[in-house]
Design a protein around this motif. Structure first.
Motif, PDB file in Angstrom:
ATOM      1  N   ASP A   1     -22.333 -25.839  34.891  1.00 41.18           N
ATOM      2  CA  ASP A   1     -23.021 -25.314  36.065  1.00 41.18           C
ATOM      3  C   ASP A   1     -23.130 -23.792  36.073  1.00 41.18           C
ATOM      4  O   ASP A   1     -24.217 -23.249  35.854  1.00 41.18           O
ATOM      5  CB  ASP A   1     -22.325 -25.818  37.339  1.00 41.18           C
ATOM      6  CG  ASP A   1     -23.057 -25.404  38.599  1.00 41.18           C
ATOM      7  OD1 ASP A   1     -24.143 -24.815  38.501  1.00 41.18           O
ATOM      8  OD2 ASP A   1     -22.541 -25.666  39.698  1.00 41.18           O
TER       9      ASP A   1
ATOM     10  N   CYS B   1     -16.854 -25.886  42.578  1.00 39.96           N
ATOM     11  CA  CYS B   1     -17.954 -24.934  42.658  1.00 39.96           C
ATOM     12  C   CYS B   1     -18.040 -24.389  44.078  1.00 39.96           C
ATOM     13  O   CYS B   1     -17.617 -25.045  45.035  1.00 39.96           O
ATOM     14  CB  CYS B   1     -19.245 -25.662  42.291  1.00 39.96           C
ATOM     15  SG  CYS B   1     -20.710 -24.629  42.417  1.00 39.96           S
TER      16      CYS B   1
ATOM     17  N   THR C   1     -20.541 -24.374  45.817  1.00 36.27           N
ATOM     18  CA  THR C   1     -21.336 -25.348  46.576  1.00 36.27           C
ATOM     19  C   THR C   1     -20.434 -26.413  47.200  1.00 36.27           C
ATOM     20  O   THR C   1     -20.696 -26.897  48.299  1.00 36.27           O
ATOM     21  CB  THR C   1     -22.365 -26.017  45.643  1.00 36.27           C
ATOM     22  OG1 THR C   1     -23.017 -24.998  44.907  1.00 36.27           O
ATOM     23  CG2 THR C   1     -23.401 -26.805  46.422  1.00 36.27           C
TER      24      THR C   1
ATOM     25  N   HIS D   1     -19.418 -31.601  40.570  1.00 37.97           N
ATOM     26  CA  HIS D   1     -20.586 -31.830  39.702  1.00 37.97           C
ATOM     27  C   HIS D   1     -20.451 -31.213  38.315  1.00 37.97           C
ATOM     28  O   HIS D   1     -21.454 -30.922  37.664  1.00 37.97           O
ATOM     29  CB  HIS D   1     -21.861 -31.353  40.414  1.00 37.97           C
ATOM     30  CG  HIS D   1     -21.753 -29.986  41.013  1.00 37.97           C
ATOM     31  ND1 HIS D   1     -21.513 -29.777  42.342  1.00 37.97           N
ATOM     32  CD2 HIS D   1     -21.836 -28.760  40.466  1.00 37.97           C
ATOM     33  CE1 HIS D   1     -21.469 -28.475  42.593  1.00 37.97           C
ATOM     34  NE2 HIS D   1     -21.660 -27.837  41.450  1.00 37.97           N
ATOM     35  N   GLU D   2     -19.214 -31.010  37.864  1.00 37.11           N
ATOM     36  CA  GLU D   2     -19.029 -30.442  36.524  1.00 37.11           C
ATOM     37  C   GLU D   2     -18.032 -31.332  35.794  1.00 37.11           C
ATOM     38  O   GLU D   2     -16.923 -31.532  36.288  1.00 37.11           O
ATOM     39  CB  GLU D   2     -18.485 -29.012  36.643  1.00 37.11           C
ATOM     40  CG  GLU D   2     -19.500 -28.055  37.261  1.00 37.11           C
ATOM     41  CD  GLU D   2     -18.933 -27.178  38.366  1.00 37.11           C
ATOM     42  OE1 GLU D   2     -18.384 -27.732  39.348  1.00 37.11           O
ATOM     43  OE2 GLU D   2     -19.037 -25.961  38.245  1.00 37.11           O
TER      44      GLU D   2
HETATM   45 ZN   LIG Z   1     -22.184 -25.859  41.395  1.00 37.97          ZN
END
Ligand SMILES: [Zn+2]
Ligand SMILES: [Zn+2]
Length: 370
Positions: free
Chosen positions: A170, A58, A60, A79-80
């Motif tokens: 996300d 991501c 992020t 986070h995915e």
């Molecule tokens: Zn993300």
């Protein structure tokens, strides 16, 4: 004989050690990441460990890598996650080892004041629902410990492939939420500033909500073509000095009903504010740094009945189930956004490519254990 027995015992110990460690991308400090062998997580009460099959990187994560968003050294990032259930802790019902599951980037507890008030992403406090690769180990690994698993494991319908659902965790949830939080209505006009991964999903979200006119704002030629493919009627160049005028003209002269900011810059925030009609909504997704100021003239000195709303990625298994249903019923296809493919072992190359924005990269699929 004794030696043989000893060797066999050693072999068993080695084998045991090997099965209890896993490969994961570990953050060691700004611009220091690498694949390391780390202990396999064990699920506690209410927790599940999943064997990750597909993950992604991501924007992020790039901020984390660059040191702009601080996390603790030693943390596994990402986070995915799509995967299969590997081990189930106590206190869970309705799940079996081997179930294919999608886990949202945001893992709400489902119990606290914020969750029960409908703000799952703010679970426990400001931005508290974002745990993976932020406050706990994340998904760019062979195995992932999922907290509050009962509220967060969404079973994947058997007809859907990993690639069809991984982006729901996300960017799709976030992008669509801009149109939902912005209150986009049937027949509305919507401008989406920036057509990167999240902006493209915001364009899809506006289309799903029934917008009549969707204007993308993007300079990159490949992203402009994707924006049209995903639902934009027009795509305007952000460098055009007549941009706001053109947006207003396309929307009938007064401005758009909803402007979505999907970049996180003062410039785009301002342009979004300038493009909305009186009473319109600025739905902001960008992550801003430094100071964000509101120019008074387009804000009508505070008297324009404007709404400014922000949204973090909605998470939880019910959100994931709904998004997967959109894919299953052929309302949404995000596979074109997965432009590149890497195995977990080569994820640092994937970071370089994703960060460089070269080769028309939008999102990279990171295959784990295949
Ligand atoms: Zn993300
Ligand atoms: Zn909560």
């Amino acid at each position: 004989m004794a030696t043989a027995a000893l060797l066999e015992k050693e072999a068993r110990v080695t084998h045991k050690t090997a099965t209890e460690s896993m490969k994961a991308l570990v953050f060691r400090g700004p611009n220091q990441i690498g694949i390391e062998k780390v202990p396999l997580p064990k699920p506690g009460y209410g927790e599940v460990v999943i064997k990750v099959t597909l993950t992604t990187i991501c924007g992020t994560d790039l901020h984390i890598l660059g040191g702009e968003y601080p996390v603790r050294p030693g943390l596994i990032i990402g986070h995915e996650a799509v995967g299969t259930i590997h081990e189930i802790g106590r206190g869970l019902t309705g799940y079996s080892v081997g179930d294919r599951v999608l886990v949202g980037a945001i893992t709400p507890c489902g119990q606290c004041e914020f969750c029960l008030d409908g703000h799952l992403a703010q679970c426990g406090g400001s931005i508290g629902g974002w745990r993976f690769g932020n406050t706990i180990n994340g998904a760019q690994a062979e195995y992932l410990l999922v907290p509050y698993a009962q509220a967060n494991l969404a079973k994947i319908p058997s007809e859907l492939r990993d690639e069809q659902v991984v982006l729901l965790a996300d960017i799709a949830s976030t992008g669509f939420s801009a149109a939902e939080s912005g209150g986009v209505k049937m027949g509305d006009s919507v401008a989406v500033f920036a057509q990167g991964p999240i902006g493209l999903c915001a364009t899809v979200g506006a289309k799903l909500r029934g917008a009549a006119l969707i204007i993308g704002v993007e300079g990159d030629e490949f992203r402009r073509s994707l924006a049209r493919k995903m639902g934009a009627n027009f795509v305007f160049d952000p460098a055009d000095p007549l941009l706001i005028e053109k947006i207003k003209r396309a929307a009938g002269g007064k401005g758009v009903d909803v402007a979505i900011e999907a970049l996180g810059l003062q410039e785009t925030f301002e342009a979004a504010l300038r493009s909305i009609k009186p009473g319109g909504t600025l739905s902001s997704l960008g992550v801003y740094s430094g100071k964000l100021s509101i120019p008074l003239e387009p804000f009508a000195a505070g008297l324009g009945d404007h709404k400014i709303v922000t949204t973090l990625c909605p998470g939880g298994k019910e959100r994931m189930r709904r998004l997967m249903e959109l894919v299953r019923q052929h309302r949404v296809d995000l596979v074109p956004l997965l432009t590149h493919n890497f195995p977990l072992e080569r994820i640092t190359e994937a970071y370089q490519l994703f960060g460089s924005r070269k080769d028309n990269v939008i999102k990279v699929a990171i295959r784990v254990g295949t």
